[in-house]
Design a protein around this motif. Structure first.
Motif, PDB file in Angstrom:
ATOM      1  N   VAL A  50       0.816  -1.221   0.000  1.00 17.99           N
ATOM      2  CA  VAL A  50       0.000   0.000   0.000  1.00 17.99           C
ATOM      3  C   VAL A  50       0.846   1.267   0.000  1.00 17.99           C
ATOM      4  CG1 VAL A  50      -1.799  -1.240   1.257  1.00 17.99           C
ATOM      5  CG2 VAL A  50      -0.219   0.259   2.512  1.00 17.99           C
ATOM      6  N   LYS A  51       2.162   1.110   0.119  1.00 16.77           N
ATOM      7  CA  LYS A  51       3.040   2.267   0.198  1.00 16.77           C
ATOM      8  C   LYS A  51       2.892   3.131  -1.046  1.00 16.77           C
ATOM      9  CE  LYS A  51       6.668   1.147   2.375  1.00 16.77           C
ATOM     10  NZ  LYS A  51       7.998   0.579   2.751  1.00 16.77           N
ATOM     11  N   GLY A  52       2.731   4.422  -0.850  1.00 17.05           N
ATOM     12  CA  GLY A  52       2.551   5.353  -1.952  1.00 17.05           C
ATOM     13  C   GLY A  52       1.104   5.548  -2.366  1.00 17.05           C
ATOM     14  N   ARG A  53       0.221   4.690  -1.871  1.00 20.10           N
ATOM     15  CA  ARG A  53      -1.206   4.801  -2.214  1.00 20.10           C
ATOM     16  C   ARG A  53      -2.057   5.138  -0.985  1.00 20.10           C
ATOM     17  NH1 ARG A  53      -3.980   0.507  -3.828  1.00 20.10           N
ATOM     18  NH2 ARG A  53      -2.676  -1.015  -2.714  1.00 20.10           N
ATOM     19  N   PHE A  54      -1.649   4.660   0.171  1.00 20.84           N
ATOM     20  CA  PHE A  54      -2.411   4.879   1.399  1.00 20.84           C
ATOM     21  C   PHE A  54      -1.644   5.837   2.305  1.00 20.84           C
ATOM     22  CE2 PHE A  54      -4.852   0.549   1.645  1.00 20.84           C
ATOM     23  CZ  PHE A  54      -5.270   0.721   0.338  1.00 20.84           C
ATOM     24  N   THR A  55      -2.398   6.634   3.066  1.00 18.43           N
ATOM     25  CA  THR A  55      -1.801   7.541   4.041  1.00 18.43           C
ATOM     26  C   THR A  55      -2.552   7.439   5.355  1.00 18.43           C
ATOM     27  OG1 THR A  55      -1.149   9.103   2.301  1.00 18.43           O
ATOM     28  CG2 THR A  55      -1.184   9.923   4.560  1.00 18.43           C
ATOM     29  N   ILE A  56      -1.811   7.179   6.426  1.00 15.14           N
ATOM     30  CA  ILE A  56      -2.418   7.126   7.755  1.00 15.14           C
ATOM     31  C   ILE A  56      -2.147   8.449   8.466  1.00 15.14           C
ATOM     32  CG2 ILE A  56      -0.376   6.071   8.826  1.00 15.14           C
ATOM     33  CD1 ILE A  56      -2.344   4.461  10.606  1.00 15.14           C
ATOM     34  N   SER A  57      -3.142   8.903   9.214  1.00 10.14           N
ATOM     35  CA  SER A  57      -2.986  10.129   9.985  1.00 10.14           C
ATOM     36  C   SER A  57      -3.818  10.019  11.262  1.00 10.14           C
ATOM     37  CB  SER A  57      -3.414  11.349   9.165  1.00 10.14           C
ATOM     38  OG  SER A  57      -4.776  11.260   8.796  1.00 10.14           O
ATOM     39  N   ARG A  58      -3.558  10.926  12.192  1.00  9.21           N
ATOM     40  CA  ARG A  58      -4.334  10.925  13.432  1.00  9.21           C
ATOM     41  C   ARG A  58      -4.557  12.358  13.892  1.00  9.21           C
ATOM     42  NH1 ARG A  58      -1.322   7.501  17.709  1.00  9.21           N
ATOM     43  NH2 ARG A  58      -2.865   8.366  19.165  1.00  9.21           N
ATOM     44  N   ASP A  59      -5.659  12.540  14.608  1.00 13.06           N
ATOM     45  CA  ASP A  59      -5.985  13.827  15.199  1.00 13.06           C
ATOM     46  C   ASP A  59      -6.191  13.579  16.691  1.00 13.06           C
ATOM     47  OD1 ASP A  59      -7.098  16.187  16.121  1.00 13.06           O
ATOM     48  OD2 ASP A  59      -8.285  16.514  14.316  1.00 13.06           O
ATOM     49  N   ASN A  60      -5.197  13.906  17.486  1.00 12.34           N
ATOM     50  CA  ASN A  60      -5.272  13.609  18.913  1.00 12.34           C
ATOM     51  C   ASN A  60      -6.337  14.441  19.625  1.00 12.34           C
ATOM     52  OD1 ASN A  60      -3.338  11.659  18.644  1.00 12.34           O
ATOM     53  ND2 ASN A  60      -1.715  12.784  19.681  1.00 12.34           N
ATOM     54  N   ALA A  61      -6.697  15.565  19.045  1.00  9.95           N
ATOM     55  CA  ALA A  61      -7.750  16.392  19.641  1.00  9.95           C
ATOM     56  C   ALA A  61      -9.127  15.767  19.444  1.00  9.95           C
ATOM     57  CB  ALA A  61      -7.724  17.791  19.051  1.00  9.95           C
ATOM     58  N   LYS A  62      -9.246  14.931  18.406  1.00  8.52           N
ATOM     59  CA  LYS A  62     -10.531  14.297  18.097  1.00  8.52           C
ATOM     60  C   LYS A  62     -10.542  12.808  18.415  1.00  8.52           C
ATOM     61  CE  LYS A  62     -11.803  17.549  14.443  1.00  8.52           C
ATOM     62  NZ  LYS A  62     -12.199  17.718  13.014  1.00  8.52           N
ATOM     63  N   ASN A  63      -9.454  12.324  19.026  1.00 12.09           N
ATOM     64  CA  ASN A  63      -9.360  10.886  19.340  1.00 12.09           C
ATOM     65  C   ASN A  63      -9.642  10.023  18.111  1.00 12.09           C
ATOM     66  OD1 ASN A  63      -8.847  11.657  21.947  1.00 12.09           O
ATOM     67  ND2 ASN A  63     -10.571  10.558  22.861  1.00 12.09           N
ATOM     68  N   SER A  64      -9.085  10.430  16.994  1.00  7.48           N
ATOM     69  CA  SER A  64      -9.402   9.752  15.742  1.00  7.48           C
ATOM     70  C   SER A  64      -8.153   9.435  14.927  1.00  7.48           C
ATOM     71  CB  SER A  64     -10.337  10.613  14.902  1.00  7.48           C
ATOM     72  OG  SER A  64     -11.597  10.766  15.529  1.00  7.48           O
ATOM     73  N   VAL A  65      -8.258   8.359  14.186  1.00 11.84           N
ATOM     74  CA  VAL A  65      -7.218   7.979  13.229  1.00 11.84           C
ATOM     75  C   VAL A  65      -7.897   7.734  11.886  1.00 11.84           C
ATOM     76  CG1 VAL A  65      -7.344   5.521  13.844  1.00 11.84           C
ATOM     77  CG2 VAL A  65      -5.252   6.449  12.815  1.00 11.84           C
ATOM     78  N   TYR A  66      -7.167   8.012  10.813  1.00 13.94           N
ATOM     79  CA  TYR A  66      -7.731   7.950   9.477  1.00 13.94           C
ATOM     80  C   TYR A  66      -6.818   7.139   8.560  1.00 13.94           C
ATOM     81  CZ  TYR A  66      -9.926  12.031  11.571  1.00 13.94           C
ATOM     82  OH  TYR A  66     -10.580  12.876  12.430  1.00 13.94           O
TER      83      TYR A  66
END
Length: 120
Positions: free
Chosen positions: A64-80
């Motif tokens: 998935v490298k180059g196609r998928f991106t993981i991120s997180r928002d610690n203020a919203k307790n969320s990961v994407y």
């Protein structure tokens, strides 16, 4: 008790994009590494991506490298998980995973999963 709730799965065509979301509750979010694993029919769960507590370190499966991106928002307790250039081989149930250690198949906390189907 940590709970994880995924959303955002669906049926898309090859080449399309999709964004998965996961909301964390029942613990202190910024103490947990977060990640995504997936399981295709008849196969074992496989690692997709993970992100460190601060968000400064990301890891991806080669597939998935180059196609998928993981991120997180610690203020919203969320990961994407932003997925692009999707392929039929990406079809699987995607699970949000949390652990104070490395994200692996034996990680402690899993969500219920969200189905992603890539088909024309």
């Amino acid at each position: 008790q940590v709970q994880l709730a995924e959303s955002g799965g669906g049926l898309v065509q090859p080449g399309d994009s999709l964004r998965l979301s996961c909301v964390f509750s029942g613990g202190t979010f910024n103490e947990y590494n977060m990640g995504w694993l997936r399981q295709a029919p008849g196969k074992e769960p496989e690692f997709v991506a993970s992100i460190s507590t601060s968000g400064n370190f990301n890891y991806y499966a080669n597939s998935v490298k180059g196609r998928f991106t993981i991120s997180r928002d610690n203020a919203k307790n969320s990961v994407y998980l932003q997925m692009s250039s999707l392929k039929p081989d990406d079809t699987a149930v995607y699970f949000c995973v949390a652990d104070t250690g490395a994200i692996r198949r034996d990680s402690r906390y899993w969500g219920q999963g969200t189905q992603v189907t890539v088909s024309s």
